[in-house]
Structures are given as structure tokens and as C-alpha cells.
Scaffold this motif. Structure first.
Motif, PDB file in Angstrom:
ATOM      1  N   ARG A  47       9.033  -7.203   7.659  1.00 49.84           N
ATOM      2  CA  ARG A  47       9.936  -5.967   9.242  1.00 49.84           C
ATOM      3  C   ARG A  47      10.439  -6.689   9.878  1.00 49.84           C
ATOM      4  O   ARG A  47      11.926  -7.025  10.203  1.00 49.84           O
ATOM      5  CB  ARG A  47       9.273  -5.789  10.133  1.00 49.84           C
ATOM      6  CG  ARG A  47       9.742  -4.981  11.125  1.00 49.84           C
ATOM      7  CD  ARG A  47       8.851  -4.079  11.871  1.00 49.84           C
ATOM      8  NE  ARG A  47       8.380  -5.065  12.975  1.00 49.84           N
ATOM      9  CZ  ARG A  47       8.891  -6.109  13.970  1.00 49.84           C
ATOM     10  NH1 ARG A  47       9.823  -5.406  14.632  1.00 49.84           N
ATOM     11  NH2 ARG A  47       8.099  -7.462  14.707  1.00 49.84           N
ATOM     12  N   ARG A  48      10.549  -8.691  10.002  1.00 52.64           N
ATOM     13  CA  ARG A  48      10.764  -9.395  10.781  1.00 52.64           C
ATOM     14  C   ARG A  48      10.806 -10.980  10.558  1.00 52.64           C
ATOM     15  O   ARG A  48      11.691 -11.628  11.247  1.00 52.64           O
ATOM     16  CB  ARG A  48      10.030  -8.820  12.209  1.00 52.64           C
ATOM     17  CG  ARG A  48      10.525 -10.200  13.329  1.00 52.64           C
ATOM     18  CD  ARG A  48      10.311  -9.682  15.016  1.00 52.64           C
ATOM     19  NE  ARG A  48      11.022 -10.830  15.702  1.00 52.64           N
ATOM     20  CZ  ARG A  48      11.651 -10.420  16.769  1.00 52.64           C
ATOM     21  NH1 ARG A  48      12.940  -9.898  15.587  1.00 52.64           N
ATOM     22  NH2 ARG A  48      12.676 -11.562  16.984  1.00 52.64           N
ATOM     23  N   TYR A  85       1.299 -10.288   8.755  1.00 52.91           N
ATOM     24  CA  TYR A  85       0.611 -11.400   9.073  1.00 52.91           C
ATOM     25  C   TYR A  85       1.519 -12.781   8.785  1.00 52.91           C
ATOM     26  O   TYR A  85       0.865 -13.609   8.448  1.00 52.91           O
ATOM     27  CB  TYR A  85      -0.661 -11.629   9.243  1.00 52.91           C
ATOM     28  CG  TYR A  85      -1.059 -10.475  10.362  1.00 52.91           C
ATOM     29  CD1 TYR A  85      -0.380 -10.269  11.535  1.00 52.91           C
ATOM     30  CD2 TYR A  85      -1.729  -9.403   9.706  1.00 52.91           C
ATOM     31  CE1 TYR A  85      -1.239  -9.855  12.550  1.00 52.91           C
ATOM     32  CE2 TYR A  85      -2.513  -9.012  10.323  1.00 52.91           C
ATOM     33  CZ  TYR A  85      -1.965  -8.437  12.072  1.00 52.91           C
ATOM     34  OH  TYR A  85      -2.009  -7.361  12.803  1.00 52.91           O
ATOM     35  N   ALA A  92      12.758  -5.121   6.535  1.00 48.68           N
ATOM     36  CA  ALA A  92      12.612  -3.773   6.555  1.00 48.68           C
ATOM     37  C   ALA A  92      11.367  -3.246   6.692  1.00 48.68           C
ATOM     38  O   ALA A  92      10.470  -4.130   6.871  1.00 48.68           O
ATOM     39  CB  ALA A  92      13.284  -2.905   4.806  1.00 48.68           C
ATOM     40  N   PRO A 131       1.105  -1.369   0.317  1.00 55.77           N
ATOM     41  CA  PRO A 131      -0.283  -0.059   0.342  1.00 55.77           C
ATOM     42  C   PRO A 131       0.982   0.881  -0.016  1.00 55.77           C
ATOM     43  O   PRO A 131       0.075   2.333  -0.058  1.00 55.77           O
ATOM     44  CB  PRO A 131      -0.833   0.066   1.182  1.00 55.77           C
ATOM     45  CG  PRO A 131       0.094  -1.190   2.324  1.00 55.77           C
ATOM     46  CD  PRO A 131       1.119  -1.956   1.271  1.00 55.77           C
ATOM     47  N   PRO A 146       4.503  -6.961   0.406  1.00 61.28           N
ATOM     48  CA  PRO A 146       5.540  -6.525   1.618  1.00 61.28           C
ATOM     49  C   PRO A 146       4.288  -8.057   2.657  1.00 61.28           C
ATOM     50  O   PRO A 146       4.312  -8.630   2.117  1.00 61.28           O
ATOM     51  CB  PRO A 146       4.470  -5.077   2.009  1.00 61.28           C
ATOM     52  CG  PRO A 146       2.819  -5.415   1.617  1.00 61.28           C
ATOM     53  CD  PRO A 146       3.394  -6.268   0.390  1.00 61.28           C
ATOM     54  N   ALA A 204       9.688  -0.175   1.469  1.00 62.28           N
ATOM     55  CA  ALA A 204      10.108  -1.163   1.237  1.00 62.28           C
ATOM     56  C   ALA A 204      10.088  -2.023   0.279  1.00 62.28           C
ATOM     57  O   ALA A 204      11.556  -1.991  -0.415  1.00 62.28           O
ATOM     58  CB  ALA A 204      10.192  -2.135   2.851  1.00 62.28           C
TER      59      ALA A 204
END
Ligand SMILES: Cc1cc2nc3c(=O)[nH]c(=O)nc-3n(C[C@H](O)[C@H](O)[C@H](O)COP(=O)(O)O)c2cc1C
Length: 209
Positions: free
Chosen positions: A119-120, A85, A152, A10, A82, A15
Motif C-alpha cells: 500500500r505504501r 511489515y 495498491a 491471503p 504482498p 492486489a
């Protein structure tokens, strides 16, 4: 050779965009023509299985027409998702479901690289979720020196994952290499594989042993 980059985030400059930019610069250096599509933030329905597209006039929802044209026009794809979840972007899945159901010809035999950004954790699962579509269209799926994932939380922090950015470059190079091979093959008369008439097993008619 034209490669379409699809940003399934979105965030237009987030990233995923940064990861795609790394692919884009690498592919431009190798002579690829680049097109871009950003899926944006508007809500998009998933496939409602209405069957209206079976008359060949495309999806009954008018929102994927531009993307379908771009896909048809491209020789290969880099799709960035991206991680949401531990899975892919819901919007991207919704759009691809309808694109594949109503216009799979736009993808047949065209190579694809899918990149996952998180991110993780879960970026690889996210990428695999998108890759699966291309197992219905006989598309070669591109690998690199490592799965094409980057860690990121946004566009700025993507600069710190230099290994992730290298993964993007290696994947992008491999996509251009294979696209060139496919283009040359076509020039030299290598035809596409023959396709058998499709068999669809009726599972309800199978007997228990
Ligand atoms: C709804 C939502 C769910 C997320 N779930 C995960 C997750 O499961 N794992 C992860 O590593 N990052 C997760 N993130 C973080 C994003 O994947 C991460 O910030 C990514 O860089 C976003 O890319 P973008 O800037 O292109 O949108 C989530 C973000 C959102 C908005």
C-alpha cells in the motif's frame, strides 16, 4: 513453455492477484502456457529442520505436495507477495522454506520473476526476500524496466497504479523471452553448467588471524 504464477497473498482477488493477472495476460499473448497456485489462508508451518525430507520422500508436512508438483512441472515462475511489515508474506516464506529444503530440484535453472505489492512502502524489500530463495537454485532472476513493484491496497485500487502495471508487463515479457531462449538452447544442445561437488566450509574450524 509453462509458467507457474504463485499468489502469495491471503486474498485470492486482491492486489497481488491483479498484478499477477497483468503478467498472465501479457505472457499468454506471447504464447506461454499458464498455471496458477493460490496459497490461501490456512496456516502453514515453517521448516522445523526435522531432516525427514532427506530420505527423498518430501516434506513431512503434507501441505506442499500439490505446489511441489506444479513447480516441478513448470519452466519458470512469477511469484507475487504482498508487503507485510516491509517484508514478504510469512505464509509464502514458510512454504518456500520447506519446498526448497525438501525439493530444490523443482527450481534449478528455471527463471523467476518476483513481484512485490504494497500500500505504501517496503514492496521491494518484500520481493527481495522471496528472490533470495532462488539464489540457491541457480535460477536466473528476471528484471524489468523498473523493479516489479505495484502500489495498491486491494484489487480495485491496483487499477490506479498504471506505472506498476506496466512494470508487471515488462517483467512478464522478459521472463517469456528468457524462457524461450533457454528452451531453444536446450533444443540446440546447450547443456546445463557442470556442477562441482558441493563444498561446505566448517566455520568452527577457521582460525583467527
Ligand atoms: C499484516 C499486514 C501488514 C502490512 N504491512 C504493510 C507494509 O509494511 N507496507 C505496505 O506498503 N503495505 C502493508 N500492508 C498492506 C498490503 O501490503 C496491501 O494492502 C496489499 O495490497 C495487499 O495485497 P493483497 O490484496 O493481495 O493481499 C500490510 C497488510 C497487512 C495485512
Amino acid at each position: 513453455m509453462k509458467i507457474l504464477l504463485i499468489n502469495g497473498s491471503p486474498h485470492e482477488t486482491g492486489a497481488v492477484a491483479r498484478a499477477l493477472l497483468e503478467c498472465e495476460s501479457t505472457m499468454r499473448l506471447l504464447g506461454a502456457e499458464i498455471d496458477n497456485y493460490f496459497i490461501g489462508t490456512a496456516p502453514h508451518s515453517c521448516c522445523t529442520a526435522c531432516g525427514c525430507c532427506k530420505d527423498g520422500r518430501g516434506c513431512v508436512f503434507g501441505d506442499i505436495g500439490e505446489l511441489y508438483k506444479k513447480c516441478k512441472d513448470a519452466d519458470g515462475f512469477v511469484i507475487g507477495t504482498p508487503t507485510h511489515y516491509f517484508g514478504a508474506s510469512g505464509t509464502l516464506i514458510s512454504m518456500l522454506s520447506r519446498l526448497f529444503y525438501s525439493g530444490i530440484d523443482a527450481f534449478r535453472y528455471k527463471p523467476v520473476a518476483v513481484i512485490g505489492v504494497g500500500r505504501r512502502g517496503g514492496a521491494f524489500d518484500a520481493a527481495l526476500e522471496i528472490e533470495k530463495f532462488f539464489r540457491f537454485s541457480s535460477s536466473p532472476i528476471i528484471s524489468g524496466i523498473y523493479p516489479a513493484i505495484l502500489y495498491a491496497k486491494d484489487g480495485a485500487s491496483a487499477e490506479y497504479d498504471s506505472e506498476g502495471l506496466q512494470n508487471m508487463r515488462s517483467t512478464a515479457r522478459n521472463l517469456v523471452w528468457l524462457s524461450k531462449c533457454i528452451g531453444l538452447g536446450r533444443e540446440y544442445g546447450v547443456s546445463l553448467p557442470i556442477e562441482e561437488e558441493r563444498i561446505k566450509t566448517d566455520i568452527s574450524s577457521l582460525k583467527e588471524i
